[in-house]
Design a protein around this motif. Sequence first.
Motif, PDB file in Angstrom:
ATOM      1  N   VAL A  69      35.065  53.574  40.227  1.00  0.00           N
ATOM      2  CA  VAL A  69      33.912  53.461  41.116  1.00  0.00           C
ATOM      3  C   VAL A  69      32.967  54.640  40.944  1.00  0.00           C
ATOM      4  O   VAL A  69      31.748  54.488  40.887  1.00  0.00           O
ATOM      5  N   ARG A  70      33.518  55.836  40.829  1.00  0.00           N
ATOM      6  CA  ARG A  70      32.691  57.041  40.792  1.00  0.00           C
ATOM      7  C   ARG A  70      31.910  57.195  39.491  1.00  0.00           C
ATOM      8  O   ARG A  70      30.998  58.010  39.417  1.00  0.00           O
ATOM      9  N   GLN A  71      32.257  56.422  38.498  1.00  0.00           N
ATOM     10  CA  GLN A  71      31.470  56.462  37.284  1.00  0.00           C
ATOM     11  C   GLN A  71      30.036  56.024  37.547  1.00  0.00           C
ATOM     12  O   GLN A  71      29.116  56.418  36.838  1.00  0.00           O
ATOM     13  N   PHE A  72      29.857  55.205  38.573  1.00  0.00           N
ATOM     14  CA  PHE A  72      28.521  54.702  38.900  1.00  0.00           C
ATOM     15  C   PHE A  72      27.946  55.333  40.160  1.00  0.00           C
ATOM     16  O   PHE A  72      26.832  55.025  40.553  1.00  0.00           O
ATOM     17  N   MET A  73      28.721  56.199  40.806  1.00  0.00           N
ATOM     18  CA  MET A  73      28.270  56.789  42.067  1.00  0.00           C
ATOM     19  C   MET A  73      28.513  58.285  42.078  1.00  0.00           C
ATOM     20  O   MET A  73      29.209  58.804  42.930  1.00  0.00           O
ATOM     21  N   PRO A  74      27.957  59.020  41.138  1.00  0.00           N
ATOM     22  CA  PRO A  74      28.257  60.450  41.066  1.00  0.00           C
ATOM     23  C   PRO A  74      27.777  61.233  42.270  1.00  0.00           C
ATOM     24  O   PRO A  74      28.304  62.290  42.574  1.00  0.00           O
ATOM     25  N   ASP A  75      26.804  60.704  43.019  1.00  0.00           N
ATOM     26  CA  ASP A  75      26.290  61.465  44.157  1.00  0.00           C
ATOM     27  C   ASP A  75      27.136  61.297  45.405  1.00  0.00           C
ATOM     28  O   ASP A  75      26.896  61.959  46.404  1.00  0.00           O
ATOM     29  N   ASP A  76      28.108  60.403  45.348  1.00  0.00           N
ATOM     30  CA  ASP A  76      28.933  60.152  46.526  1.00  0.00           C
ATOM     31  C   ASP A  76      30.259  60.890  46.480  1.00  0.00           C
ATOM     32  O   ASP A  76      31.183  60.560  47.204  1.00  0.00           O
ATOM     33  N   ARG A  77      30.384  61.875  45.606  1.00  0.00           N
ATOM     34  CA  ARG A  77      31.657  62.588  45.512  1.00  0.00           C
ATOM     35  C   ARG A  77      31.984  63.276  46.831  1.00  0.00           C
ATOM     36  O   ARG A  77      31.125  63.899  47.445  1.00  0.00           O
ATOM     37  N   PRO A  78      33.233  63.190  47.270  1.00  0.00           N
ATOM     38  CA  PRO A  78      33.611  63.834  48.527  1.00  0.00           C
ATOM     39  C   PRO A  78      33.922  65.303  48.319  1.00  0.00           C
ATOM     40  O   PRO A  78      34.147  65.761  47.210  1.00  0.00           O
ATOM     41  N   ALA A  79      33.935  66.013  49.413  1.00  0.00           N
ATOM     42  CA  ALA A  79      34.426  67.382  49.366  1.00  0.00           C
ATOM     43  C   ALA A  79      35.925  67.361  49.108  1.00  0.00           C
ATOM     44  O   ALA A  79      36.593  66.357  49.358  1.00  0.00           O
ATOM     45  N   PRO A  80      36.490  68.448  48.589  1.00  0.00           N
ATOM     46  CA  PRO A  80      37.944  68.467  48.369  1.00  0.00           C
ATOM     47  C   PRO A  80      38.689  68.148  49.658  1.00  0.00           C
ATOM     48  O   PRO A  80      38.470  68.762  50.699  1.00  0.00           O
ATOM     49  N   GLY A  81      39.550  67.181  49.583  1.00  0.00           N
ATOM     50  CA  GLY A  81      40.285  66.758  50.770  1.00  0.00           C
ATOM     51  C   GLY A  81      39.513  65.820  51.648  1.00  0.00           C
ATOM     52  O   GLY A  81      40.008  65.358  52.655  1.00  0.00           O
ATOM     53  N   GLY A  82      38.267  65.504  51.274  1.00  0.00           N
ATOM     54  CA  GLY A  82      37.454  64.620  52.087  1.00  0.00           C
ATOM     55  C   GLY A  82      37.692  63.170  51.744  1.00  0.00           C
ATOM     56  O   GLY A  82      38.546  62.828  50.938  1.00  0.00           O
ATOM     57  N   PRO A  83      36.902  62.247  52.344  1.00  0.00           N
ATOM     58  CA  PRO A  83      37.124  60.822  52.137  1.00  0.00           C
ATOM     59  C   PRO A  83      36.681  60.392  50.757  1.00  0.00           C
ATOM     60  O   PRO A  83      35.705  60.915  50.219  1.00  0.00           O
ATOM     61  N   PRO A  84      37.382  59.433  50.157  1.00  0.00           N
ATOM     62  CA  PRO A  84      36.918  58.884  48.893  1.00  0.00           C
ATOM     63  C   PRO A  84      35.544  58.248  49.058  1.00  0.00           C
ATOM     64  O   PRO A  84      35.140  57.853  50.146  1.00  0.00           O
ATOM     65  N   ALA A  85      34.824  58.162  47.953  1.00  0.00           N
ATOM     66  CA  ALA A  85      33.484  57.590  47.993  1.00  0.00           C
ATOM     67  C   ALA A  85      33.541  56.133  48.405  1.00  0.00           C
ATOM     68  O   ALA A  85      34.541  55.450  48.239  1.00  0.00           O
ATOM     69  N   ARG A  86      32.437  55.638  48.931  1.00  0.00           N
ATOM     70  CA  ARG A  86      32.372  54.234  49.285  1.00  0.00           C
ATOM     71  C   ARG A  86      32.591  53.395  48.043  1.00  0.00           C
ATOM     72  O   ARG A  86      32.029  53.648  46.994  1.00  0.00           O
ATOM     73  N   ALA A  87      33.398  52.357  48.214  1.00  0.00           N
ATOM     74  CA  ALA A  87      33.770  51.553  47.060  1.00  0.00           C
ATOM     75  C   ALA A  87      33.295  50.118  47.203  1.00  0.00           C
ATOM     76  O   ALA A  87      33.834  49.217  46.596  1.00  0.00           O
ATOM     77  N   ASP A  88      32.269  49.900  48.030  1.00  0.00           N
ATOM     78  CA  ASP A  88      31.818  48.536  48.243  1.00  0.00           C
ATOM     79  C   ASP A  88      30.330  48.375  47.959  1.00  0.00           C
ATOM     80  O   ASP A  88      29.721  47.387  48.322  1.00  0.00           O
ATOM     81  N   ARG A  89      29.733  49.366  47.302  1.00  0.00           N
ATOM     82  CA  ARG A  89      28.306  49.326  47.058  1.00  0.00           C
ATOM     83  C   ARG A  89      28.054  49.113  45.571  1.00  0.00           C
ATOM     84  O   ARG A  89      28.608  49.802  44.724  1.00  0.00           O
ATOM     85  N   ALA A  90      27.227  48.151  45.232  1.00  0.00           N
ATOM     86  CA  ALA A  90      26.973  47.826  43.836  1.00  0.00           C
ATOM     87  C   ALA A  90      26.167  48.928  43.170  1.00  0.00           C
ATOM     88  O   ALA A  90      25.378  49.630  43.804  1.00  0.00           O
ATOM     89  N   PRO A  91      26.313  49.119  41.860  1.00  0.00           N
ATOM     90  CA  PRO A  91      25.518  50.102  41.142  1.00  0.00           C
ATOM     91  C   PRO A  91      24.053  49.716  41.149  1.00  0.00           C
ATOM     92  O   PRO A  91      23.696  48.536  41.179  1.00  0.00           O
ATOM     93  N   THR A  92      23.203  50.712  41.132  1.00  0.00           N
ATOM     94  CA  THR A  92      21.764  50.457  41.212  1.00  0.00           C
ATOM     95  C   THR A  92      21.158  50.124  39.863  1.00  0.00           C
ATOM     96  O   THR A  92      20.085  49.550  39.789  1.00  0.00           O
ATOM     97  N   MET A  93      21.842  50.462  38.766  1.00  0.00           N
ATOM     98  CA  MET A  93      21.282  50.251  37.444  1.00  0.00           C
ATOM     99  C   MET A  93      21.325  48.772  37.075  1.00  0.00           C
ATOM    100  O   MET A  93      22.313  48.096  37.279  1.00  0.00           O
ATOM    101  N   ALA A  94      20.203  48.245  36.558  1.00  0.00           N
ATOM    102  CA  ALA A  94      20.123  46.855  36.119  1.00  0.00           C
ATOM    103  C   ALA A  94      20.609  46.780  34.681  1.00  0.00           C
ATOM    104  O   ALA A  94      19.833  46.685  33.731  1.00  0.00           O
ATOM    105  N   ASP A  95      21.891  46.823  34.506  1.00  0.00           N
ATOM    106  CA  ASP A  95      22.507  46.889  33.187  1.00  0.00           C
ATOM    107  C   ASP A  95      23.651  45.887  33.176  1.00  0.00           C
ATOM    108  O   ASP A  95      24.548  45.953  34.016  1.00  0.00           O
ATOM    109  N   PRO A  96      23.638  44.946  32.213  1.00  0.00           N
ATOM    110  CA  PRO A  96      24.727  43.960  32.169  1.00  0.00           C
ATOM    111  C   PRO A  96      26.110  44.603  32.102  1.00  0.00           C
ATOM    112  O   PRO A  96      27.056  44.115  32.726  1.00  0.00           O
ATOM    113  N   ALA A  97      26.216  45.696  31.337  1.00  0.00           N
ATOM    114  CA  ALA A  97      27.511  46.363  31.236  1.00  0.00           C
ATOM    115  C   ALA A  97      27.928  46.933  32.587  1.00  0.00           C
ATOM    116  O   ALA A  97      29.097  46.860  32.980  1.00  0.00           O
TER     117      ALA A  97
END
Length: 493
Positions: A69-97
């Motif tokens: 998930v974080r490959q597409f959401m680098p800005d959502d990284r949590p602080a150490p020990g914090g909550p994992p990034a949201r995993a239900d939001r689609a990537p913003t890039m219009a890329d078939p891959a």
Amino acid sequence: MTPTPRDAAAIALTRFGLGARPGEIDGVAADPAGWLERQIDPRGAAQPDGRFPTSSDQVTALQTYLREVRQFMPDDRPAPGGPPARADRAPTMADPAAEAAFAAQRDSRRALTEGIGQEFLARTRLATTTDAGFAERWTLFWANHFTTSASKFQAGVFIGPYEREAIRPHVFGRFDVLAQAAESHPAMLLYLDQVQSIGPNSPAGARRQSGLNENLAREILELHTVGSEAGYTQADVTEFARALTGWSVPAPADTGGQRRARGRRAALLAGEPGEHGFTFRAVVHEPGERTVMGRRYPAGGVDQGRAILRDLSRQPQTARRLARRIAGHFVADDPPPGLVDRLEAAWTGSDGDLAVVARALIAAPEAWSPAATKMKTPYEFIISTHRALGSSPQRIPGLQQPLVQMGQPPFAPPSPEGWPDTAADWAGPDALVKRLNWARTVGELAARLDPVVMAESALGSRMGARTRETVARAESRPEAITLFLMSPEFQRR
């Protein structure tokens, strides 16, 4: 008036247990109290049949998923020990891959939680077939006391292992050991957002604008141990929350985009591994001594929170409060004071040995009153119906759908308070209509059975003359079964 052996057997099976199966009342009548006592096993309660993932398995699967998930959401990284990034939001890039990768992530997310239904089905099949109905009811009571919920995705990932690892092995052991296992399990830490809690003066907190999350500390005090009547203050909650900082779960080693930490820093970020996926992250632990409910606790890392939890578990207020809850669950919404006193004395005298408390419940004359006053929850209604029919659920939809309709969806209690446990919560007109609709369906499916024989086998002498006559005079077998299932004697225990 002392109940006859057959009367006592019916009470043992329907009040202490989960309902009688065909022929079971006669089998238990020889020694109803002994039948109950033999189920008290220091090794814990039985486990559902099946091969299911452990918490460690789920940690690995969740880490892999979150790295993707974080490959597409680098800005959502949590602080150490914090909550994992949201995993239900689609990537913003219009890329078939990217779109294909996101679709794969959705599949991975589904795979992480699809086992929840199978876990619940296996647990229900155990309840409908077990010869140890009291041990199973006792287990369900403690699982509800230390509530977690699959309503949160990441907590749901661990909901099955939580009951198998933290609850079942400890239900006839000491309460403080059960509490430690429950509060430190990933399911609880994620459900109550403990992984988000960061000490403001910790190494991580000093670098980030983040702070305490008090959910776990507050619920331990309010719901799991001493209760609000114990007189703790907001300062006690905050101090306890500070002591619990660092209680967490493993996070992905690769945080995506950020250079991988190495050496000592990597060890600090990863934390100290513990049992069943628990991790203590010293880097987010608030330093210093703490004072909770008048007791001082020296700085001590993970042991500081454990010491506070152990003391709370052994408080007399905890003994009194949970004695009343046990009596309220098994006997009456407003339990007899004498029964509460007996259970409290057993708790206090044994330092919270739950096997001793269970034996005190069995030995209490108040627990054997013939009056059935406790209203079954939807889950108990379905379980006892299957036991009366001599059947067991075979498919998840046939179990899940009626529970959702009747207001008790699987593994999804509405709040940290757990499922309610009084007649007022389950006996409303709309709730009874939904029970009636399900009972009619059961009546049609079970029309091959003799309703009179089934009713007598399920309730024995607890079935009143009016209900016996109503079942016998019904126009059809489906109608007779429906009437029996909706009778006051069967709806209550």
